[in-house]
Write an enzyme that holds these catalytic residues in place. Sequence first.
Site, PDB file in Angstrom:
ATOM      1  N   GLY A 282      39.529  40.426  52.871  1.00 36.03           N
ATOM      2  CA  GLY A 282      40.378  39.259  53.104  1.00 36.03           C
ATOM      3  C   GLY A 282      41.430  39.114  52.012  1.00 36.03           C
ATOM      4  O   GLY A 282      41.532  39.953  51.115  1.00 36.03           O
TER       5      GLY A 282
ATOM      6  N   ARG B 164      51.271  51.591  56.742  1.00 35.18           N
ATOM      7  CA  ARG B 164      50.458  50.946  55.706  1.00 35.18           C
ATOM      8  C   ARG B 164      49.144  51.719  55.465  1.00 35.18           C
ATOM      9  O   ARG B 164      48.671  51.827  54.333  1.00 35.18           O
ATOM     10  CB  ARG B 164      50.163  49.514  56.183  1.00 35.18           C
ATOM     11  CG  ARG B 164      49.602  48.618  55.164  1.00 35.18           C
ATOM     12  CD  ARG B 164      50.677  48.082  54.248  1.00 35.18           C
ATOM     13  NE  ARG B 164      50.034  47.276  53.225  1.00 35.18           N
ATOM     14  CZ  ARG B 164      50.653  46.421  52.463  1.00 35.18           C
ATOM     15  NH1 ARG B 164      51.949  46.238  52.562  1.00 35.18           N
ATOM     16  NH2 ARG B 164      49.997  45.733  51.559  1.00 35.18           N
TER      17      ARG B 164
ATOM     18  N   ASN C 241      39.898  41.630  41.058  1.00 38.00           N
ATOM     19  CA  ASN C 241      41.255  41.071  41.104  1.00 38.00           C
ATOM     20  C   ASN C 241      41.310  39.787  40.290  1.00 38.00           C
ATOM     21  O   ASN C 241      40.300  39.087  40.155  1.00 38.00           O
ATOM     22  CB  ASN C 241      41.629  40.752  42.558  1.00 38.00           C
ATOM     23  CG  ASN C 241      43.041  40.209  42.687  1.00 38.00           C
ATOM     24  OD1 ASN C 241      43.989  40.789  42.162  1.00 38.00           O
ATOM     25  ND2 ASN C 241      43.192  39.090  43.352  1.00 38.00           N
ATOM     26  N   THR C 242      42.480  39.502  39.749  1.00 32.62           N
ATOM     27  CA  THR C 242      42.678  38.196  39.130  1.00 32.62           C
ATOM     28  C   THR C 242      43.752  37.447  39.899  1.00 32.62           C
ATOM     29  O   THR C 242      44.791  37.997  40.256  1.00 32.62           O
ATOM     30  CB  THR C 242      43.009  38.325  37.632  1.00 32.62           C
ATOM     31  OG1 THR C 242      43.279  37.022  37.126  1.00 32.62           O
ATOM     32  CG2 THR C 242      44.183  39.226  37.358  1.00 32.62           C
ATOM     33  N   HIS C 243      43.459  36.170  40.190  1.00 36.17           N
ATOM     34  CA  HIS C 243      44.341  35.357  41.026  1.00 36.17           C
ATOM     35  C   HIS C 243      44.681  34.069  40.274  1.00 36.17           C
ATOM     36  O   HIS C 243      43.780  33.420  39.718  1.00 36.17           O
ATOM     37  CB  HIS C 243      43.638  35.030  42.351  1.00 36.17           C
ATOM     38  CG  HIS C 243      44.457  34.159  43.233  1.00 36.17           C
ATOM     39  ND1 HIS C 243      45.557  34.639  43.927  1.00 36.17           N
ATOM     40  CD2 HIS C 243      44.387  32.836  43.508  1.00 36.17           C
ATOM     41  CE1 HIS C 243      46.105  33.635  44.599  1.00 36.17           C
ATOM     42  NE2 HIS C 243      45.415  32.533  44.365  1.00 36.17           N
TER      43      HIS C 243
HETATM   44  C1  GRF Z   1      48.995  37.024  37.146  1.00 38.40           C
HETATM   45  O1  GRF Z   1      49.093  35.624  37.020  1.00 38.40           O
HETATM   46  C2  GRF Z   1      48.232  37.428  38.376  1.00 38.40           C
HETATM   47  O2  GRF Z   1      47.174  36.589  38.665  1.00 38.40           O
HETATM   48  C3  GRF Z   1      49.299  37.273  39.408  1.00 38.40           C
HETATM   49  O3  GRF Z   1      50.452  37.831  38.817  1.00 38.40           O
HETATM   50  C4  GRF Z   1      50.350  37.653  37.410  1.00 38.40           C
HETATM   51  C5  GRF Z   1      50.483  39.012  36.794  1.00 38.40           C
HETATM   52  O4  GRF Z   1      50.872  38.925  35.473  1.00 38.40           O
HETATM   53  N1  GRF Z   1      48.931  37.869  40.652  1.00 38.40           N
HETATM   54  P1  GRF Z   1      51.023  40.219  34.562  1.00 38.40           P
HETATM   55  O5  GRF Z   1      51.798  41.264  35.352  1.00 38.40           O
HETATM   56  O6  GRF Z   1      49.652  40.697  34.194  1.00 38.40           O
HETATM   57  O7  GRF Z   1      51.807  39.754  33.361  1.00 38.40           O
END
Ligand code: GRF
Length: 218
Positions: A161, A83, A125-127
Amino acid sequence: MAPASPPPHPDSPASPARLVVLVSGSGTNLQALLDAIADEGAAGYGAEIVAVGADRADIAGLGRAERAGLPTFVCRVKDYADRAAWDRALAEATARYAPDLVISAGFMKIVGAEFLARFGGRTVNTHPALLPSFPGAHGVRDALAYGAKVTGCTVHFVDDGVDTGPIIAQGVVEIRDEDDESALHERIKEVERTLLVEVVGRLARHGYRIEGRKVRIS
Ligand code: GRF
């Protein structure tokens, strides 16, 4: 994580910030960024995408990048001895494009120490949940299973994290009785795309500081 970050591109505030976007799947968040940049122009939006990276080949997200004429790179964990070697390769591939900001837009891997040493404090990041609730790979499923009545999305800086870094912005989505994971995720993604485009543009245009857990956009 660096305690504070200068505005991106300090040498030339008028030039657009350079973004490397990391994807693992359909890439609709990447597409939203591409569309915003196409609509507003890189100078107007404040950022340009200089490359797209992925942890797997043959995904729709890479196709979107190629259609937009962008360079792409793929770093697959299985191609490296361990990794840490993968993380080093990802950091090196990303560094080749000298990004001001790295955008993890549906990138389903946890980056490691080497990546954070180079890009900590400037990786976003988007979650698909309202952190700190429901971190990890199944944020949508977990919120639904818990019986939560609202969920949403969180755009945050990446730290060491799992979905724990300083929060930049959040969007709320109501959970309906009839929702399944896929229907709920689609509604979250609509909010998420808008939020990500808005946040990245503001970070790029205005610069920001990270003070503990607070993100101050100048
Ligand atoms: C998003 O909802 C992101 O937060 C999650 O996976 C999805 C990715 O969607 N981790 P995309 O590949 O941008 O359509």
